[in-house]
Design an enzyme around this catalytic site. Structure first.
Site, PDB file in Angstrom:
ATOM      1  N   GLU A 245     -25.217  19.694-137.444  1.00 52.68           N
ATOM      2  CA  GLU A 245     -24.034  19.427-135.830  1.00 52.68           C
ATOM      3  C   GLU A 245     -24.293  21.256-135.605  1.00 52.68           C
ATOM      4  O   GLU A 245     -23.226  21.595-136.229  1.00 52.68           O
ATOM      5  CB  GLU A 245     -22.600  18.972-136.944  1.00 52.68           C
ATOM      6  N   CYS A 279     -16.945  25.071-131.401  1.00 56.20           N
ATOM      7  CA  CYS A 279     -18.461  24.611-130.857  1.00 56.20           C
ATOM      8  C   CYS A 279     -18.447  24.096-129.229  1.00 56.20           C
ATOM      9  O   CYS A 279     -19.669  23.911-128.859  1.00 56.20           O
ATOM     10  CB  CYS A 279     -19.304  23.769-131.837  1.00 56.20           C
TER      11      CYS A 279
HETATM   12  P1  NDP Z   1     -23.350  30.003-140.280  1.00 51.67           P
HETATM   13  O1  NDP Z   1     -24.485  29.190-139.737  1.00 51.67           O
HETATM   14  O2  NDP Z   1     -22.921  31.010-140.368  1.00 51.67           O
HETATM   15  O3  NDP Z   1     -23.393  29.071-141.366  1.00 51.67           O
HETATM   16  C1  NDP Z   1     -22.761  27.982-141.263  1.00 51.67           C
HETATM   17  C2  NDP Z   1     -22.778  26.910-143.078  1.00 51.67           C
HETATM   18  O4  NDP Z   1     -23.841  27.479-143.821  1.00 51.67           O
HETATM   19  C3  NDP Z   1     -21.972  28.441-144.009  1.00 51.67           C
HETATM   20  O5  NDP Z   1     -21.314  27.532-144.750  1.00 51.67           O
HETATM   21  C4  NDP Z   1     -22.491  29.180-144.644  1.00 51.67           C
HETATM   22  O6  NDP Z   1     -22.103  29.743-145.692  1.00 51.67           O
HETATM   23  C5  NDP Z   1     -23.969  27.837-144.698  1.00 51.67           C
HETATM   24  N1  NDP Z   1     -25.017  28.456-144.491  1.00 51.67           N
HETATM   25  C6  NDP Z   1     -25.295  30.230-144.510  1.00 51.67           C
HETATM   26  N2  NDP Z   1     -26.838  30.608-144.834  1.00 51.67           N
HETATM   27  C7  NDP Z   1     -27.245  29.186-145.517  1.00 51.67           C
HETATM   28  C8  NDP Z   1     -28.220  29.026-145.996  1.00 51.67           C
HETATM   29  N3  NDP Z   1     -29.890  29.301-145.622  1.00 51.67           N
HETATM   30  N4  NDP Z   1     -29.043  27.471-146.368  1.00 51.67           N
HETATM   31  C9  NDP Z   1     -27.436  26.782-146.326  1.00 51.67           C
HETATM   32  N5  NDP Z   1     -26.447  27.490-146.297  1.00 51.67           N
HETATM   33  C10 NDP Z   1     -26.387  27.860-145.855  1.00 51.67           C
HETATM   34  O7  NDP Z   1     -22.352  29.050-139.464  1.00 51.67           O
HETATM   35  P2  NDP Z   1     -20.407  29.914-138.799  1.00 51.67           P
HETATM   36  O8  NDP Z   1     -20.212  29.081-139.931  1.00 51.67           O
HETATM   37  O9  NDP Z   1     -20.799  31.063-138.715  1.00 51.67           O
HETATM   38  O10 NDP Z   1     -19.878  28.219-137.541  1.00 51.67           O
HETATM   39  C11 NDP Z   1     -20.300  28.248-136.852  1.00 51.67           C
HETATM   40  C12 NDP Z   1     -21.041  27.954-135.926  1.00 51.67           C
HETATM   41  O11 NDP Z   1     -20.950  26.452-136.152  1.00 51.67           O
HETATM   42  C13 NDP Z   1     -21.452  27.608-134.212  1.00 51.67           C
HETATM   43  O12 NDP Z   1     -22.633  28.400-134.042  1.00 51.67           O
HETATM   44  C14 NDP Z   1     -20.496  26.813-133.742  1.00 51.67           C
HETATM   45  O13 NDP Z   1     -21.134  25.548-132.959  1.00 51.67           O
HETATM   46  C15 NDP Z   1     -21.029  25.562-134.802  1.00 51.67           C
HETATM   47  N6  NDP Z   1     -19.888  24.204-134.983  1.00 51.67           N
HETATM   48  C16 NDP Z   1     -20.718  23.222-134.130  1.00 51.67           C
HETATM   49  C17 NDP Z   1     -20.741  21.770-134.515  1.00 51.67           C
HETATM   50  C18 NDP Z   1     -20.705  20.890-133.817  1.00 51.67           C
HETATM   51  O14 NDP Z   1     -20.379  19.814-134.351  1.00 51.67           O
HETATM   52  N7  NDP Z   1     -21.528  20.618-133.445  1.00 51.67           N
HETATM   53  C19 NDP Z   1     -18.753  21.865-135.849  1.00 51.67           C
HETATM   54  C20 NDP Z   1     -18.277  24.154-135.889  1.00 51.67           C
HETATM   55  C21 NDP Z   1     -19.025  24.430-135.483  1.00 51.67           C
HETATM   56  P3  NDP Z   1     -21.844  31.289-145.220  1.00 51.67           P
HETATM   57  O15 NDP Z   1     -20.085  30.739-144.797  1.00 51.67           O
HETATM   58  O16 NDP Z   1     -21.373  31.393-147.592  1.00 51.67           O
HETATM   59  O17 NDP Z   1     -22.893  31.712-145.061  1.00 51.67           O
END
Ligand code: NDP
Length: 500
Positions: A245, A279
């Site tokens: 997602e 999102c």
């Molecule tokens: P990120 O992609 O930065 O992070 C998402 C999660 O992935 C966090 O828990 C993050 O940890 C973790 N993460 C970071 N690096 C890695 C890695 N290498 N391997 C595995 N996990 C990792 O997104 P955001 O948290 O900034 O969220 C915003 C984004 O989410 C926007 O693009 C938004 O559109 C999308 N989104 C999509 C939704 C949907 O349903 N389609 C709903 C809500 C949001 P950490 O925070 O510790 O870096």
């Protein structure tokens, strides 16, 4: 010397992840940082717990999930306050988020047996001597990686459905919202104290990466498209299936027969709720020429009334301080390329806040139109007609949701949007509709949460055939004779060889 961090930036202190309010810098939570060994141990423990949980059957799980649902509802103010403190989201927005999440827990619990439970399916003439059975069995342990912007609704969109399907869940919350994540698993443990069925591991991106490589049986990721690619690459090493997602750049189309007051009201909310950090938030609007000026006027009038601030305001702080630079860049780029700010603009970014900004006549190749802004900003561009609006809306690699305002053609236009969801005469409504699947196309990801598809996403189809009579036309045996094969040829022609 101690480093100075912007309020809201998570820091690691003495092996603990400390999250703070982006508005005030006040500490919101302090959680133990997981090592890769801790992650592996959590998944091991979840495996045993998952067997117990699966063994409860649909009835046992339904009863416990509904008890958790009731707890969430009774303590909604407490959770909303924590979401507000940790992420900066206005309490009212947090309440709406939690209510929507509770609805999904309720629906998943109530419908898992009907959608996933064992059932007979029809056999066909070709194998009429067999009966056919289908069920969806749990994967075992599902890893859930969540973002910070909807720290309750988003992870539960995966976790509640995975749990209802009979899986254990190990959850890695965003480093910006670990306290909310821990609250969710702690309250679940209050109603399911027997085994660690739903647990959390905390840390930065490396902990998420460790979860991908931990041997989970499926990984549900919600976050940015860029991180989704890293998650898929890590999961590819062990052929772990993933649900993605990812981000979006959702468009709203305003057709000539739209109710402009309703469109403006929904647009302002869809674009600016949660300070635009949604999102499926509306980031671009395409309004047809005859209604463009009137629509923009109504949007500016409504958005201009919104209050910005830490407490009791419509728009709270930007949760991730680093995002302020992205928002500023998008606004500056739009203005530099000839776009006009009819509300807000160059000085709208006042850390940790961004004031509502409406940009019009923004070139389609500018960052504000093409990239996810994730701030309380909106571009509104004029189009000749609905066809041009659809073409522009569909021109990006993203395809998450969308909205259409209009009467006669609105549903037809919604169906033509290259997106997983669309709302007609509203914005974001599909997210709360637990009977409908939620997910994107293209750069917005694949797989579905919510609804029947969302339940099936967390179960493996198990197909069983059972012989109920001797085969009249033996095919799957070496005992078949040349005469049997000749009869098979004849039967094939009879059954399938007719011209249409
Ligand atoms: P990120 O992609 O930065 O992070 C998402 C999660 O992935 C966090 O828990 C993050 O940890 C973790 N993460 C970071 N690096 C890695 C890695 N290498 N391997 C595995 N996990 C990792 O997104 P955001 O948290 O900034 O969220 C915003 C984004 O989410 C926007 O693009 C938004 O559109 C999308 N989104 C999509 C939704 C949907 O349903 N389609 C709903 C809500 C949001 P950490 O925070 O510790 O870096």
């Amino acid at each position: 010397m101690t480093a100075v961090h912007a309020p809201g930036t998570p820091v690691v202190e003495d092996g603990r992840l400390v999250s703070t309010s982006p508005a005030t810098g006040a500490e919101a939570g302090r959680l133990p940082l997981a090592t890769p060994t801790d992650v592996a141990r959590a998944v091991d423990r979840a495996r045993g717990a998952g067997q117990w949980w699966a063994g409860l059957g649909f009835g046992g799980r339904r009863e416990r999930l509904l008890r958790w649902r009731s707890l969430l509802a009774r303590r909604i103010e407490e959770l909303a306050e924590l979401v507000h403190t940790e992420g900066g989201k206005p309490v009212a927005d947090a309440v709406v988020e939690i209510l929507t999440a509770i609805e999904h827990v309720d629906w998943a619990a109530r419908n898992a047996r009907r959608v996933l439970g064992p059932r007979r399916v029809r056999s066909r003439l070709i194998l009429a001597e067999f009966s056919a059975h289908l069920e969806y069995q749990p994967y075992g342990v599902v890893g859930v990686i969540g973002p910070w912007n909807y720290p309750v609704f988003t992870p539960l969109g995966s976790a509640a459905y995975a749990l209802a399907a009979g899986n254990a869940v190990v959850f890695k919350p965003s480093e910006y919202t670990p306290a909310v994540g821990q609250w969710l698993v702690d309250t679940f443990a209050e109603v399911v104290p027997e085994h660690p069925v739903f647990t959390a591991v905390h840390g930065l991106g490396d902990v998420g990466a460790a979860l991908c490589r931990s041997g989970v049986d499926k990984l549900a990721f919600t976050g940015s498209t860029a991180t989704a690619k890293k998650v898929m690459a890590a999961c590819a090493e062990s052929l772990t299936p993933v649900l993605v997602e990812a981000g979006g750049k959702d468009a709203m189309i305003v057709d000539s027969d739209a109710d402009l007051d309703a469109a403006a009201e929904a647009c302002v909310w869809g674009a600016l709720t949660n300070a635009g950090q949604t999102c499926i938030g509306i980031e671009r609007v395409y309004a047809v020429e005859p209604v463009f000026d009137a629509f923009v006027g109504k949007v500016v009038e409504r958005a201009g009334r919104l209050t910005v601030g830490a407490e009791a305001a419509d728009i709270g702080p930007i949760t991730m301080p680093g995002q302020l630079d992205v928002i500023r860049r998008h606004i500056d780029d739009a203005l530099a390329r000839g776009g006009r700010a009819v509300l807000g603009g160059a000085d709208a970014v006042r850390p940790p806040y961004v004031h509502p900004t409406v940009l019009v006549d923004v070139p389609e190749d500018s960052a504000a139109v093409r990239e996810e802004t994730f701030g309380p900003t909106l571009t509104v561009n004029r189009v000749r007609d609905a066809d041009e609006a659809v073409a522009r809306a569909n021109a990006l690699p993203y395809g998450l949701g969308g909205s259409v305002f209009g009467r006669r053609r609105a549903v037809a236009i919604a169906r033509r949007l290259r997106s997983g969801m669309a709302a007609v005469n509203s914005t974001l409504a599909f997210a709360g509709m637990s009977t409908l699947p939620f997910g994107g196309v293209g750069d917005s990801g694949f797989g579905r949460i919510h609804g029947e598809d969302g339940l099936r996403e967390f179960g493996r189809a198990k197909a069983v055939t059972r012989r109920r009579a001797r085969s009249l036309l033996p095919a799957m045996t070496f005992e078949r004779t040349p005469a049997d094969v000749a009869r098979l040829v004849k039967a094939t022609k009879l059954m399938y060889g007719r011209r249409h």
